[in-house]
Write a protein that holds these residues in place. Structure first.
Motif, PDB file in Angstrom:
ATOM      1  N   ALA A  63       0.855  -1.192   0.000  1.00 24.66           N
ATOM      2  CA  ALA A  63       0.000   0.000   0.000  1.00 24.66           C
ATOM      3  C   ALA A  63       0.887   1.237   0.000  1.00 24.66           C
ATOM      4  O   ALA A  63       1.795   1.360   0.810  1.00 24.66           O
ATOM      5  CB  ALA A  63      -0.900   0.003   1.232  1.00 24.66           C
ATOM      6  N   CYS A  64       0.621   2.137  -0.931  1.00 21.06           N
ATOM      7  CA  CYS A  64       1.343   3.403  -1.026  1.00 21.06           C
ATOM      8  C   CYS A  64       0.421   4.482  -0.470  1.00 21.06           C
ATOM      9  O   CYS A  64      -0.667   4.697  -1.000  1.00 21.06           O
ATOM     10  CB  CYS A  64       1.697   3.680  -2.482  1.00 21.06           C
ATOM     11  SG  CYS A  64       2.699   5.163  -2.702  1.00 21.06           S
ATOM     12  N   ILE A  65       0.856   5.151   0.593  1.00 22.78           N
ATOM     13  CA  ILE A  65      -0.022   6.043   1.345  1.00 22.78           C
ATOM     14  C   ILE A  65       0.606   7.424   1.468  1.00 22.78           C
ATOM     15  O   ILE A  65       1.753   7.562   1.895  1.00 22.78           O
ATOM     16  CB  ILE A  65      -0.252   5.463   2.762  1.00 22.78           C
ATOM     17  CG1 ILE A  65      -0.807   4.043   2.657  1.00 22.78           C
ATOM     18  CG2 ILE A  65      -1.155   6.376   3.578  1.00 22.78           C
ATOM     19  CD1 ILE A  65      -0.686   3.252   3.941  1.00 22.78           C
ATOM     20  N   ALA A  66      -0.158   8.454   1.110  1.00 25.65           N
ATOM     21  CA  ALA A  66       0.301   9.831   1.312  1.00 25.65           C
ATOM     22  C   ALA A  66       0.389  10.097   2.805  1.00 25.65           C
ATOM     23  O   ALA A  66      -0.494   9.708   3.572  1.00 25.65           O
ATOM     24  CB  ALA A  66      -0.649  10.813   0.645  1.00 25.65           C
ATOM     25  N   CYS A  67       1.472  10.765   3.203  1.00 17.43           N
ATOM     26  CA  CYS A  67       1.725  10.964   4.628  1.00 17.43           C
ATOM     27  C   CYS A  67       2.341  12.348   4.849  1.00 17.43           C
ATOM     28  O   CYS A  67       3.342  12.689   4.221  1.00 17.43           O
ATOM     29  CB  CYS A  67       2.672   9.871   5.108  1.00 17.43           C
ATOM     30  SG  CYS A  67       3.018   9.894   6.861  1.00 17.43           S
ATOM     31  N   PRO A  68       1.766  13.150   5.737  1.00 14.80           N
ATOM     32  CA  PRO A  68       2.302  14.496   5.973  1.00 14.80           C
ATOM     33  C   PRO A  68       3.551  14.470   6.856  1.00 14.80           C
ATOM     34  O   PRO A  68       3.763  13.543   7.636  1.00 14.80           O
ATOM     35  CB  PRO A  68       1.160  15.203   6.693  1.00 14.80           C
ATOM     36  CG  PRO A  68       0.496  14.102   7.458  1.00 14.80           C
ATOM     37  CD  PRO A  68       0.598  12.879   6.582  1.00 14.80           C
ATOM     38  N   GLU A  69       4.366  15.500   6.710  1.00 14.90           N
ATOM     39  CA  GLU A  69       5.517  15.681   7.605  1.00 14.90           C
ATOM     40  C   GLU A  69       5.007  15.913   9.027  1.00 14.90           C
ATOM     41  O   GLU A  69       5.522  15.366   9.991  1.00 14.90           O
ATOM     42  CB  GLU A  69       6.358  16.875   7.132  1.00 14.90           C
ATOM     43  CG  GLU A  69       7.599  17.136   7.962  1.00 14.90           C
ATOM     44  CD  GLU A  69       8.660  16.073   7.762  1.00 14.90           C
ATOM     45  OE1 GLU A  69       9.320  15.712   8.760  1.00 14.90           O
ATOM     46  OE2 GLU A  69       8.854  15.607   6.634  1.00 14.90           O
ATOM     47  N   ALA A  70       3.989  16.762   9.140  1.00 15.02           N
ATOM     48  CA  ALA A  70       3.325  17.035  10.415  1.00 15.02           C
ATOM     49  C   ALA A  70       1.829  17.105  10.118  1.00 15.02           C
ATOM     50  O   ALA A  70       1.423  17.284   8.976  1.00 15.02           O
ATOM     51  CB  ALA A  70       3.819  18.367  10.989  1.00 15.02           C
ATOM     52  N   GLU A  71       1.010  16.962  11.139  1.00  9.11           N
ATOM     53  CA  GLU A  71      -0.436  17.034  10.942  1.00  9.11           C
ATOM     54  C   GLU A  71      -0.804  18.337  10.232  1.00  9.11           C
ATOM     55  O   GLU A  71      -0.213  19.377  10.496  1.00  9.11           O
ATOM     56  CB  GLU A  71      -1.157  16.952  12.284  1.00  9.11           C
ATOM     57  CG  GLU A  71      -1.057  15.590  12.943  1.00  9.11           C
ATOM     58  CD  GLU A  71      -1.793  14.487  12.194  1.00  9.11           C
ATOM     59  OE1 GLU A  71      -2.878  14.729  11.640  1.00  9.11           O
ATOM     60  OE2 GLU A  71      -1.256  13.364  12.166  1.00  9.11           O
ATOM     61  N   HIS A 106       4.944  13.192   1.741  1.00 11.01           N
ATOM     62  CA  HIS A 106       5.737  11.964   1.638  1.00 11.01           C
ATOM     63  C   HIS A 106       4.803  10.835   1.201  1.00 11.01           C
ATOM     64  O   HIS A 106       3.585  10.917   1.384  1.00 11.01           O
ATOM     65  CB  HIS A 106       6.363  11.595   2.980  1.00 11.01           C
ATOM     66  CG  HIS A 106       7.239  12.653   3.561  1.00 11.01           C
ATOM     67  ND1 HIS A 106       8.129  13.403   2.824  1.00 11.01           N
ATOM     68  CD2 HIS A 106       7.355  13.097   4.834  1.00 11.01           C
ATOM     69  CE1 HIS A 106       8.766  14.252   3.612  1.00 11.01           C
ATOM     70  NE2 HIS A 106       8.297  14.091   4.835  1.00 11.01           N
ATOM     71  N   MET A 107       5.384   9.790   0.652  1.00  6.51           N
ATOM     72  CA  MET A 107       4.636   8.579   0.323  1.00  6.51           C
ATOM     73  C   MET A 107       5.245   7.450   1.148  1.00  6.51           C
ATOM     74  O   MET A 107       6.443   7.176   1.056  1.00  6.51           O
ATOM     75  CB  MET A 107       4.737   8.264  -1.174  1.00  6.51           C
ATOM     76  CG  MET A 107       4.180   9.357  -2.084  1.00  6.51           C
ATOM     77  SD  MET A 107       2.502   9.866  -1.727  1.00  6.51           S
ATOM     78  CE  MET A 107       1.599   8.442  -2.228  1.00  6.51           C
ATOM     79  N   VAL A 108       4.433   6.831   1.950  1.00  6.54           N
ATOM     80  CA  VAL A 108       4.865   5.724   2.801  1.00  6.54           C
ATOM     81  C   VAL A 108       4.407   4.422   2.157  1.00  6.54           C
ATOM     82  O   VAL A 108       3.260   4.298   1.735  1.00  6.54           O
ATOM     83  CB  VAL A 108       4.247   5.855   4.215  1.00  6.54           C
ATOM     84  CG1 VAL A 108       4.577   4.643   5.069  1.00  6.54           C
ATOM     85  CG2 VAL A 108       4.723   7.119   4.891  1.00  6.54           C
ATOM     86  N   TRP A 109       5.320   3.471   2.072  1.00  2.00           N
ATOM     87  CA  TRP A 109       4.971   2.131   1.599  1.00  2.00           C
ATOM     88  C   TRP A 109       4.791   1.228   2.801  1.00  2.00           C
ATOM     89  O   TRP A 109       5.626   1.217   3.713  1.00  2.00           O
ATOM     90  CB  TRP A 109       6.067   1.560   0.699  1.00  2.00           C
ATOM     91  CG  TRP A 109       5.981   2.053  -0.710  1.00  2.00           C
ATOM     92  CD1 TRP A 109       6.706   3.065  -1.266  1.00  2.00           C
ATOM     93  CD2 TRP A 109       5.110   1.579  -1.728  1.00  2.00           C
ATOM     94  NE1 TRP A 109       6.334   3.246  -2.579  1.00  2.00           N
ATOM     95  CE2 TRP A 109       5.356   2.341  -2.884  1.00  2.00           C
ATOM     96  CE3 TRP A 109       4.143   0.573  -1.782  1.00  2.00           C
ATOM     97  CZ2 TRP A 109       4.685   2.128  -4.083  1.00  2.00           C
ATOM     98  CZ3 TRP A 109       3.461   0.371  -2.968  1.00  2.00           C
ATOM     99  CH2 TRP A 109       3.744   1.148  -4.103  1.00  2.00           C
ATOM    100  N   MET A 110       3.683   0.481   2.805  1.00  2.00           N
ATOM    101  CA  MET A 110       3.433  -0.501   3.853  1.00  2.00           C
ATOM    102  C   MET A 110       3.150  -1.832   3.168  1.00  2.00           C
ATOM    103  O   MET A 110       2.660  -1.862   2.035  1.00  2.00           O
ATOM    104  CB  MET A 110       2.268  -0.054   4.735  1.00  2.00           C
ATOM    105  CG  MET A 110       2.563   1.257   5.447  1.00  2.00           C
ATOM    106  SD  MET A 110       1.265   1.754   6.590  1.00  2.00           S
ATOM    107  CE  MET A 110       1.640   0.668   7.983  1.00  2.00           C
TER     108      MET A 110
END
Length: 141
Positions: A63-71, A106-110
């Motif tokens: 799963a490729c998920i958009a993820c913020p540096e901070a909220e 950022h894009m986080v891979w899980m």
């Protein structure tokens, strides 16, 4: 997923990498309408998707998920936490890779494994090959 005659969410899997070595891996996606979140719909959709993928002999879910540096007001870490609760583990991070809402994320891979990885894995089956089995065993489709 349909609720009260409206689409509440959907999930699907697609090719992870278009090379033979990666045929047992897919990229998963789940979307739930904003006003239908935290009602179990995402979990329900992923459960159905995982059943189908298991019947197809898929082993790796990515799963490729958009993820913020901070909220921020547009994007939180809810999706990352949701995937963690479903058994996904952090696999990697691409920095400032996705642009939406007028900013970089950022894009986080899980990843999650659906089964063991044998030396000679069974062939991946197409959806058409398992369609009847899905309807019979799980009452979906």
């Amino acid at each position: 997923c349909e609720r009260e005659g409206e689409i509440a969410g959907y999930a699907y899997a697609g090719v992870f990498k278009n090379r033979a070595a990666y045929r047992w891996a897919v990229e998963t996606t789940v979307y739930v309408r904003e006003d239908r979140k935290k009602m179990g719909i995402g979990r329900e959709l992923y459960a159905a998707l995982e059943k189908i993928l298991s019947l197809q002999n898929i082993l790796n879910l990515n799963a490729c998920i958009a993820c913020p540096e901070a909220e921020d007001p547009w994007l939180g870490r809810d999706s990352v936490q949701f995937h963690e609760r479903l058994g996904y583990q952090f696999a990697g991070k691409f920095h400032q890779c996705g642009y939406k809402f007028g900013r970089w994320y950022h894009m986080v891979w899980m990843e999650k494994h659906l089964g063991n990885h044998p030396d000679n894995p069974p062939a991946v089956k197409t959806f058409d090959e398992i369609r009847g089995l899905v309807a019979e065993q799980y009452g979906i489709l």
